[in-house]
Design a protein around this motif. Structure first.
Motif, short mmCIF file in Angstrom:
data_model
loop_
_atom_site.label_atom_id
_atom_site.label_comp_id
_atom_site.label_asym_id
_atom_site.label_seq_id
_atom_site.Cartn_x
_atom_site.Cartn_y
_atom_site.Cartn_z
N ALA A 1 -75.76 56.03 -25.41
CA ALA A 1 -74.32 56.17 -25.62
C ALA A 1 -74.11 57.29 -26.63
O ALA A 1 -74.68 57.27 -27.73
N VAL A 2 -73.31 58.28 -26.26
CA VAL A 2 -73.09 59.43 -27.13
C VAL A 2 -71.61 59.77 -27.16
O VAL A 2 -70.83 59.36 -26.29
N PHE A 3 -71.25 60.52 -28.17
CA PHE A 3 -69.92 61.14 -28.18
C PHE A 3 -69.93 62.31 -29.14
O PHE A 3 -70.27 62.16 -30.32
N ALA A 4 -69.56 63.46 -28.60
CA ALA A 4 -69.47 64.68 -29.41
C ALA A 4 -68.02 65.13 -29.48
O ALA A 4 -67.27 65.04 -28.49
N ALA A 5 -67.62 65.60 -30.63
CA ALA A 5 -66.27 66.13 -30.83
C ALA A 5 -66.36 67.34 -31.76
O ALA A 5 -67.43 67.66 -32.30
N ASP A 6 -65.24 68.01 -31.95
CA ASP A 6 -65.24 69.19 -32.81
C ASP A 6 -65.51 68.83 -34.26
O ASP A 6 -66.02 69.66 -35.02
N THR A 7 -65.17 67.60 -34.64
CA THR A 7 -65.42 67.14 -36.00
C THR A 7 -66.02 65.74 -35.97
O THR A 7 -65.84 64.99 -35.00
N GLU A 8 -66.71 65.38 -37.05
CA GLU A 8 -67.25 64.03 -37.15
C GLU A 8 -66.14 63.00 -37.15
O GLU A 8 -66.28 61.92 -36.55
N ALA A 9 -65.01 63.32 -37.78
CA ALA A 9 -63.90 62.37 -37.86
C ALA A 9 -63.35 62.06 -36.48
O ALA A 9 -63.05 60.90 -36.16
N ALA B 1 -64.94 62.30 -33.61
CA ALA B 1 -65.95 61.51 -32.89
C ALA B 1 -65.87 60.05 -33.31
O ALA B 1 -65.93 59.15 -32.46
N ARG B 2 -65.71 59.78 -34.60
CA ARG B 2 -65.59 58.40 -35.07
C ARG B 2 -64.34 57.73 -34.51
O ARG B 2 -64.37 56.56 -34.15
N THR B 3 -63.26 58.48 -34.43
CA THR B 3 -62.01 57.93 -33.90
C THR B 3 -62.18 57.48 -32.46
O THR B 3 -61.76 56.38 -32.06
N GLN B 4 -62.80 58.33 -31.63
CA GLN B 4 -62.99 58.00 -30.22
C GLN B 4 -63.97 56.85 -30.03
O GLN B 4 -63.74 55.94 -29.22
N THR B 5 -65.08 56.88 -30.75
CA THR B 5 -66.09 55.85 -30.55
C THR B 5 -65.68 54.52 -31.18
O THR B 5 -66.17 53.46 -30.75
N HIS B 6 -64.78 54.56 -32.15
CA HIS B 6 -64.26 53.31 -32.72
C HIS B 6 -63.59 52.48 -31.63
O HIS B 6 -63.74 51.25 -31.59
N ILE C 1 -74.90 57.64 -30.61
CA ILE C 1 -75.22 58.93 -31.24
C ILE C 1 -73.93 59.73 -31.22
O ILE C 1 -73.47 60.16 -30.15
N GLN C 2 -73.32 59.90 -32.35
CA GLN C 2 -71.99 60.49 -32.40
C GLN C 2 -71.90 61.54 -33.50
O GLN C 2 -72.72 61.59 -34.40
N GLY C 3 -70.87 62.39 -33.38
CA GLY C 3 -70.64 63.42 -34.38
C GLY C 3 -70.35 64.75 -33.71
O GLY C 3 -69.81 64.80 -32.61
N THR C 4 -70.70 65.83 -34.38
CA THR C 4 -70.58 67.14 -33.76
C THR C 4 -71.67 67.26 -32.69
O THR C 4 -72.62 66.47 -32.65
N GLU D 1 -59.71 63.28 -21.51
CA GLU D 1 -59.84 64.64 -22.02
C GLU D 1 -60.96 64.74 -23.04
O GLU D 1 -61.77 65.68 -23.04
N ALA D 2 -61.04 63.75 -23.93
CA ALA D 2 -62.07 63.77 -24.96
C ALA D 2 -63.46 63.55 -24.36
O ALA D 2 -64.45 64.12 -24.84
N ILE D 3 -63.56 62.74 -23.32
CA ILE D 3 -64.84 62.49 -22.66
C ILE D 3 -65.36 63.77 -22.01
O ILE D 3 -66.54 64.12 -22.14
N LEU D 4 -64.49 64.49 -21.31
CA LEU D 4 -64.89 65.77 -20.71
C LEU D 4 -65.29 66.77 -21.78
O LEU D 4 -66.28 67.50 -21.63
N HIS D 5 -64.53 66.81 -22.86
CA HIS D 5 -64.82 67.75 -23.94
C HIS D 5 -66.16 67.44 -24.59
O HIS D 5 -66.93 68.35 -24.94
N SER D 6 -66.47 66.15 -24.72
CA SER D 6 -67.77 65.75 -25.28
C SER D 6 -68.91 66.30 -24.44
O SER D 6 -69.88 66.86 -24.96
N ALA D 7 -68.79 66.17 -23.11
CA ALA D 7 -69.84 66.68 -22.22
C ALA D 7 -69.96 68.20 -22.32
O ALA D 7 -71.07 68.74 -22.29
N GLU D 8 -68.85 68.88 -22.45
CA GLU D 8 -68.87 70.33 -22.57
C GLU D 8 -69.58 70.77 -23.85
O GLU D 8 -70.41 71.69 -23.85
#
Length: 375
Positions: free
Chosen positions: A263-271, A273-278, A322-325, A355-362
């Motif tokens: 299980a992963v999630f990547a975002a532009d910022t750690e914050a 990523a935490r918001t989405q995975t929360h 596994i989350q974060g940038t 949208e966030a899920i697609l962006h994470s994969a990108e």
């Protein structure tokens, strides 16, 4: 007129489409995607499935090795109740990526049904279909009983698997009531009765699990094994060790072959990523409390008052991800690959919004140096 009574020895033409993936770019091992058509609260199934299609097209373009679809039932947060149906759509949307189930929960289906569904998929996309099999229900007990209408359970998995493998190869032993009388279509039995050399290439069969049971069984049968570390990363090394110690070479594999899924999630910022995975972790908390599996929006959770016990459960699920940038996610994946020796890695992007899920994969594709196959 074509001779339809030719006696063909199908055993000499056994085929199986298993093949190890070739890594892309500078990646240490091939990378794949597991999708569950995440349907966050406020989104429809149509929106979630449309995102799954877009994610599959992206995986195809960016050199991901496999795109597997999970099976779940009775869960508002997940829209993949029928992997075979979604995969049939994805065949027409992709060209390079292998498509498969991650997995089909075999106790929910008669083996002949699974053999025919995945035989059709293989006939539509020869050499590109993976059949990942699990023994869990993919739902709660009551929904499982509504699905099965019988007494089939996880303890019947070895017998069901044996029957399924015979259907896929049309090789029931002499004396079996199905021998040359009941066969899967499409499949090698159809070729036999139509008087042609075998044209059917069986889908690649994998065993999936999050504990040691399927690991040992996959090893004894000489099948590739995929471990669901998104559910129990703490069991990964033990399961791989059991698989490798129990491995027996087969017609399919001469040495062990593994996937580790996270299980992963990547975002532009750690914050972010935490918001989405929360939201995802909260949905797991709900399920463990016996509540409906719903992924609430981040806004809905801002004022949620957690008990001490709830915070403990929530944090335990946060630690499984596994989350974060993107760089942090890649570092985490590479470390797990290093210590486990996984031959491939697979990622499930688990967040709230499409949208966030697609962006994470990108972001992960870029950080993992995945090539653009359309360029």
């Amino acid at each position: 007129m074509k001779n339809t009574t030719v006696d063909i020895d199908q055993s000499k033409n056994k085929k199986n489409s298993f093949q190890p993936l070739v890594k892309q770019g500078n990646a240490p091992v091939p990378l794949s995607i597991l999708n569950v058509a995440t349907t966050g609260k406020g989104y429809s199934a149509s929106e979630a499935i449309a995102t799954s299609v877009e994610l599959a097209k992206f995986a195809d373009q960016r050199g991901f090795g496999r795109y597997w679809v999970a099976e779940h039932h009775g869960m508002p947060a997940v829209s993949t109740s029928s992997p075979a149906m979604l995969l049939s759509r994805l065949i027409g949307e992709t060209h390079n990526v292998r498509l498969g189930s991650g997995g089909m929960m075999l106790p929910n289906f008669p083996p002949l049904v699974v053999a025919e569904q995945f035989g059709m998929l293989q006939a539509m996309a020869p050499g590109r279909i993976d059949l990942g099999l699990g023994r869990a229900p993919g739902t709660n007990g009551l929904t499982a009983s509504a699905l099965r209408r019988g007494n089939i359970g996880a303890e019947d998995f070895p017998q069901q698997l044996e029957e399924l493998l015979h259907f896929l190869e049309d090789d029931f032993p002499q004396g079996h009531p199905y021998k040359d009388k009941v066969f899967a279509v499409p499949g090698p039995g159809q070729d036999r009765d139509n008087g042609i050399e075998r044209s059917f290439d069986s889908p690649s069969v994998w065993l999936l699990g999050s504990s040691g049971y399927s690991a040992q069984l996959a090893g004894k049968l000489g099948l590739p094994f995929a471990f669901a570390a998104q559910l129990a990363p703490e069991n990964l090394l033990t399961a791989f060790d059991l698989y490798r110690r129990n491995f027996r070479p087969s017609e399919i594999l001469d040495q062990p072959y593994t996937i580790a899924s996270f299980a992963v999630f990547a975002a532009d910022t750690e914050a972010e990523a935490r918001t989405q995975t929360h939201s995802f972790s909260h949905s797991m908390l709900r399920m463990m409390k016996g509540e409906s599996y719903v992924i609430p929006s981040p806004e809905e959770l801002k004022n949620y008052n957690y008990t001490e016990q709830e915070r403990y459960v929530l944090e335990s699920w946060n630690q499984k991800m596994i989350q974060g940038t993107a760089d942090q996610v890649i570092d985490g994946l590479n470390e797990f690959q290093r210590i486990s020796g996984a031959d491939e890695l697979m990622i499930a992007n688990l967040g709230y919004s499409p949208e966030a899920i697609l962006h994470s994969a990108e972001l992960i594709a870029d950080a993992y140096n995945m090539p653009n196959l359309n360029m």
